[in-house]
Design a protein around this motif. Structure first.
Motif, PDB file in Angstrom:
ATOM      1  N   PRO A 161       5.149   2.020   7.502  1.00 45.27           N
ATOM      2  CA  PRO A 161       5.830   2.487   6.298  1.00 45.27           C
ATOM      3  C   PRO A 161       4.982   3.519   5.556  1.00 45.27           C
ATOM      4  CG  PRO A 161       4.756   0.415   5.851  1.00 45.27           C
ATOM      5  CD  PRO A 161       4.499   0.705   7.299  1.00 45.27           C
ATOM      6  N   SER A 162       5.566   4.183   4.591  1.00 43.53           N
ATOM      7  CA  SER A 162       4.794   5.135   3.798  1.00 43.53           C
ATOM      8  C   SER A 162       3.922   4.410   2.782  1.00 43.53           C
ATOM      9  CB  SER A 162       5.722   6.116   3.089  1.00 43.53           C
ATOM     10  OG  SER A 162       6.617   5.423   2.238  1.00 43.53           O
ATOM     11  N   ARG A 163       4.387   3.264   2.356  1.00 44.37           N
ATOM     12  CA  ARG A 163       3.608   2.444   1.436  1.00 44.37           C
ATOM     13  C   ARG A 163       4.119   1.004   1.510  1.00 44.37           C
ATOM     14  NH1 ARG A 163       3.090   4.168  -3.915  1.00 44.37           N
ATOM     15  NH2 ARG A 163       3.048   6.321  -3.190  1.00 44.37           N
ATOM     16  N   ASP A 164       3.246   0.090   1.138  1.00 49.10           N
ATOM     17  CA  ASP A 164       3.650  -1.308   1.115  1.00 49.10           C
ATOM     18  C   ASP A 164       2.734  -2.090   0.183  1.00 49.10           C
ATOM     19  OD1 ASP A 164       4.924  -3.427   3.829  1.00 49.10           O
ATOM     20  OD2 ASP A 164       5.042  -3.628   1.649  1.00 49.10           O
ATOM     21  N   ILE A 165       3.298  -3.131  -0.381  1.00 49.90           N
ATOM     22  CA  ILE A 165       2.528  -4.070  -1.193  1.00 49.90           C
ATOM     23  C   ILE A 165       2.603  -5.414  -0.488  1.00 49.90           C
ATOM     24  CG2 ILE A 165       2.305  -5.186  -3.438  1.00 49.90           C
ATOM     25  CD1 ILE A 165       3.721  -2.751  -4.656  1.00 49.90           C
ATOM     26  N   CYS A 166       1.449  -5.981  -0.168  1.00 50.83           N
ATOM     27  CA  CYS A 166       1.408  -7.187   0.643  1.00 50.83           C
ATOM     28  C   CYS A 166       0.604  -8.273  -0.049  1.00 50.83           C
ATOM     29  CB  CYS A 166       0.792  -6.881   2.006  1.00 50.83           C
ATOM     30  SG  CYS A 166       1.683  -5.620   2.957  1.00 50.83           S
ATOM     31  N   GLN A 167       0.862  -9.485   0.376  1.00 48.25           N
ATOM     32  CA  GLN A 167       0.138 -10.621  -0.162  1.00 48.25           C
ATOM     33  C   GLN A 167      -1.113 -10.895   0.668  1.00 48.25           C
ATOM     34  OE1 GLN A 167       0.886 -12.272  -3.027  1.00 48.25           O
ATOM     35  NE2 GLN A 167       2.524 -10.765  -3.294  1.00 48.25           N
ATOM     36  N   ARG A 168      -2.097 -11.390  -0.003  1.00 49.24           N
ATOM     37  CA  ARG A 168      -3.346 -11.799   0.659  1.00 49.24           C
ATOM     38  C   ARG A 168      -3.031 -12.757   1.809  1.00 49.24           C
ATOM     39  NH1 ARG A 168      -8.656 -12.973  -1.644  1.00 49.24           N
ATOM     40  NH2 ARG A 168      -7.807 -12.329  -3.666  1.00 49.24           N
ATOM     41  N   GLY A 169      -3.722 -12.561   2.941  1.00 48.02           N
ATOM     42  CA  GLY A 169      -3.583 -13.456   4.083  1.00 48.02           C
ATOM     43  C   GLY A 169      -2.509 -13.052   5.074  1.00 48.02           C
ATOM     44  N   THR A 170      -1.671 -12.099   4.713  1.00 47.26           N
ATOM     45  CA  THR A 170      -0.630 -11.641   5.631  1.00 47.26           C
ATOM     46  C   THR A 170      -1.136 -10.460   6.452  1.00 47.26           C
ATOM     47  OG1 THR A 170       0.337 -10.137   3.993  1.00 47.26           O
ATOM     48  CG2 THR A 170       1.148 -12.405   4.036  1.00 47.26           C
ATOM     49  N   SER A 171      -0.289  -9.983   7.372  1.00 49.49           N
ATOM     50  CA  SER A 171      -0.637  -8.848   8.228  1.00 49.49           C
ATOM     51  C   SER A 171       0.425  -7.763   8.101  1.00 49.49           C
ATOM     52  CB  SER A 171      -0.758  -9.289   9.689  1.00 49.49           C
ATOM     53  OG  SER A 171      -1.792 -10.243   9.845  1.00 49.49           O
ATOM     54  N   LEU A 172       0.015  -6.547   8.308  1.00 47.31           N
ATOM     55  CA  LEU A 172       0.927  -5.406   8.263  1.00 47.31           C
ATOM     56  C   LEU A 172       0.673  -4.520   9.464  1.00 47.31           C
ATOM     57  CD1 LEU A 172       3.038  -3.687   6.637  1.00 47.31           C
ATOM     58  CD2 LEU A 172       1.071  -2.384   5.777  1.00 47.31           C
ATOM     59  N   THR A 173       1.754  -4.122  10.125  1.00 47.13           N
ATOM     60  CA  THR A 173       1.635  -3.194  11.248  1.00 47.13           C
ATOM     61  C   THR A 173       2.128  -1.820  10.831  1.00 47.13           C
ATOM     62  OG1 THR A 173       1.839  -4.913  12.931  1.00 47.13           O
ATOM     63  CG2 THR A 173       2.366  -2.671  13.597  1.00 47.13           C
ATOM     64  N   GLU A 183      -9.542  -6.089  -0.624  1.00 51.43           N
ATOM     65  CA  GLU A 183     -10.470  -5.056  -0.194  1.00 51.43           C
ATOM     66  C   GLU A 183      -9.862  -4.143   0.880  1.00 51.43           C
ATOM     67  OE1 GLU A 183     -12.197  -7.967  -2.391  1.00 51.43           O
ATOM     68  OE2 GLU A 183     -11.361  -8.372  -0.391  1.00 51.43           O
ATOM     69  N   ASP A 184      -8.772  -4.569   1.483  1.00 48.82           N
ATOM     70  CA  ASP A 184      -8.091  -3.741   2.487  1.00 48.82           C
ATOM     71  C   ASP A 184      -7.143  -2.733   1.854  1.00 48.82           C
ATOM     72  OD1 ASP A 184      -7.856  -6.707   4.493  1.00 48.82           O
ATOM     73  OD2 ASP A 184      -9.265  -5.030   4.750  1.00 48.82           O
ATOM     74  N   SER A 185      -7.007  -2.757   0.545  1.00 50.20           N
ATOM     75  CA  SER A 185      -6.141  -1.790  -0.136  1.00 50.20           C
ATOM     76  C   SER A 185      -6.712  -0.387   0.066  1.00 50.20           C
ATOM     77  CB  SER A 185      -6.062  -2.117  -1.630  1.00 50.20           C
ATOM     78  OG  SER A 185      -5.465  -3.373  -1.833  1.00 50.20           O
ATOM     79  N   PRO A 238       1.050  11.570   7.282  1.00 49.67           N
ATOM     80  CA  PRO A 238       1.106  11.525   5.811  1.00 49.67           C
ATOM     81  C   PRO A 238       0.400  10.321   5.211  1.00 49.67           C
ATOM     82  CG  PRO A 238       3.197  10.846   6.742  1.00 49.67           C
ATOM     83  CD  PRO A 238       2.355  11.314   7.891  1.00 49.67           C
ATOM     84  N   GLY A 239       0.077   9.330   6.029  1.00 51.19           N
ATOM     85  CA  GLY A 239      -0.640   8.170   5.520  1.00 51.19           C
ATOM     86  C   GLY A 239       0.275   7.021   5.131  1.00 51.19           C
ATOM     87  N   THR A 240      -0.292   5.831   5.137  1.00 53.29           N
ATOM     88  CA  THR A 240       0.374   4.613   4.661  1.00 53.29           C
ATOM     89  C   THR A 240      -0.476   4.045   3.539  1.00 53.29           C
ATOM     90  OG1 THR A 240       1.389   4.101   6.799  1.00 53.29           O
ATOM     91  CG2 THR A 240       1.078   2.271   5.245  1.00 53.29           C
ATOM     92  N   ARG A 241       0.090   3.983   2.363  1.00 57.11           N
ATOM     93  CA  ARG A 241      -0.644   3.471   1.192  1.00 57.11           C
ATOM     94  C   ARG A 241      -0.409   1.973   1.099  1.00 57.11           C
ATOM     95  NH1 ARG A 241      -2.772   5.854  -3.390  1.00 57.11           N
ATOM     96  NH2 ARG A 241      -1.953   7.861  -2.686  1.00 57.11           N
ATOM     97  N   LEU A 242      -1.469   1.213   1.298  1.00 58.78           N
ATOM     98  CA  LEU A 242      -1.393  -0.244   1.318  1.00 58.78           C
ATOM     99  C   LEU A 242      -2.063  -0.826   0.087  1.00 58.78           C
ATOM    100  CD1 LEU A 242      -0.945  -3.035   2.659  1.00 58.78           C
ATOM    101  CD2 LEU A 242      -3.082  -2.665   3.918  1.00 58.78           C
ATOM    102  N   THR A 243      -1.338  -1.699  -0.592  1.00 54.52           N
ATOM    103  CA  THR A 243      -1.872  -2.456  -1.719  1.00 54.52           C
ATOM    104  C   THR A 243      -1.785  -3.925  -1.375  1.00 54.52           C
ATOM    105  OG1 THR A 243      -1.154  -0.765  -3.296  1.00 54.52           O
ATOM    106  CG2 THR A 243      -1.701  -2.942  -4.173  1.00 54.52           C
ATOM    107  N   VAL A 244      -2.905  -4.625  -1.470  1.00 60.25           N
ATOM    108  CA  VAL A 244      -2.950  -6.058  -1.170  1.00 60.25           C
ATOM    109  C   VAL A 244      -3.210  -6.816  -2.470  1.00 60.25           C
ATOM    110  CG1 VAL A 244      -3.989  -7.865   0.226  1.00 60.25           C
ATOM    111  CG2 VAL A 244      -3.846  -5.531   1.121  1.00 60.25           C
ATOM    112  N   LEU A 245      -2.334  -7.731  -2.767  1.00 66.40           N
ATOM    113  CA  LEU A 245      -2.464  -8.485  -4.028  1.00 66.40           C
ATOM    114  C   LEU A 245      -3.150  -9.832  -3.811  1.00 66.40           C
ATOM    115  CD1 LEU A 245       1.096  -7.793  -5.463  1.00 66.40           C
ATOM    116  CD2 LEU A 245      -1.016  -6.531  -5.893  1.00 66.40           C
TER     117      LEU A 245
END
Lengths: 116, 112
Positions: A8-20, A86-88, A109-116
């Protein structure tokens, strides 16, 4: 130059999950790279992904945390596993076109990841 | 070990002025020196690159000057415009044959 898309272009994820993260290129390329760019920082190479071989990881990055697939010459995925805040970062794929004489790399263009 | 040292970290230039960003490298085996331009929310875009067999390369308002003996190369932006406001990264070949190692970046602001 290459046309590179990322999903994705950006995503907000929860701690402990994975994103591809997916990277698609408009033509066949041998060399693909995955970079991390932390907020306001430079680009750090995570790994080099060549089709038909295992990815080569840079110091500080391990396959269990950042598994990479390279099923063909136009596509690659990077998974960020067991995420922590820290993976944000922004995750970028890049390619080197075989037709260029120099080590010209083109970035997605990059994928902007925010981990909460 | 940082292989490419970039300065300044930030730069403010008046519209129409000249922006100069400098990079120094350590590995004398480097033979390819690109500059990338990155706008907020975008991936870096290759701006201009040089090989050490020439001392200068110009493309429009952008010029790379290369000093092999000093192991330095610089980016000059002539007639700087507000649209040039971005972060600029210099780079050199990394440890592997096809890798790049990047400088820390220079945030350029061109004010009217």
């Amino acid at each position: 130059s290459a046309v590179i898309s990322q999903k994705p272009s950006r995503d907000i994820c929860q701690r402990g999950t994975s994103l591809t993260i997916q990277c698609q290129v408009d033509s066949q390329v041998t060399m693909m790279f995955w970079y991390r760019q932390q907020p306001g920082q430079s680009l750090t190479l995570i790994a080099t992904a060549n089709q038909g071989s295992e990815a080569t990881y840079e110091s500080g990055f391990v396959i269990d945390k950042f598994p990479i697939s390279r099923p063909n010459l136009t596509f690659s995925t990077l998974t960020v596993s067991n995420m922590s805040p820290e993976d944000s970062s922004i995750y970028l794929c890049s390619v080197e076109y075989p037709s260029t004489a120099d080590n010209e790399q083109f970035f997605g263009p990059g994928t902007r990841l925010t981990v909460l | 070990q940082q292989q490419v040292k970039q300065s300044p970290q930030s730069l403010i230039v008046q519209k129409g002025g000249i922006s100069i960003i400098n990079c120094a490298y350590e590995n004398t085996a480097f033979d390819y020196f690109p500059w990338y331009q990155q706008f907020p929310g975008k991936g870096p875009a290759l701006l201009i690159a040089i090989r050490p067999d020439v001392s200068e390369k110009k493309e429009g308002r952008f010029t790379i000057s290369f000093n092999k003996s000093a192991k330095q190369f610089s980016l000059h932006i002539m007639d700087s415009q507000p649209g040039d406001s971005a972060t600029y990264f210099c780079a050199g070949p990394g440890a592997g044959s096809y890798q790049l190692t990047f400088g820390k970046g220079t945030k350029l602001s061109v004010i009217p």
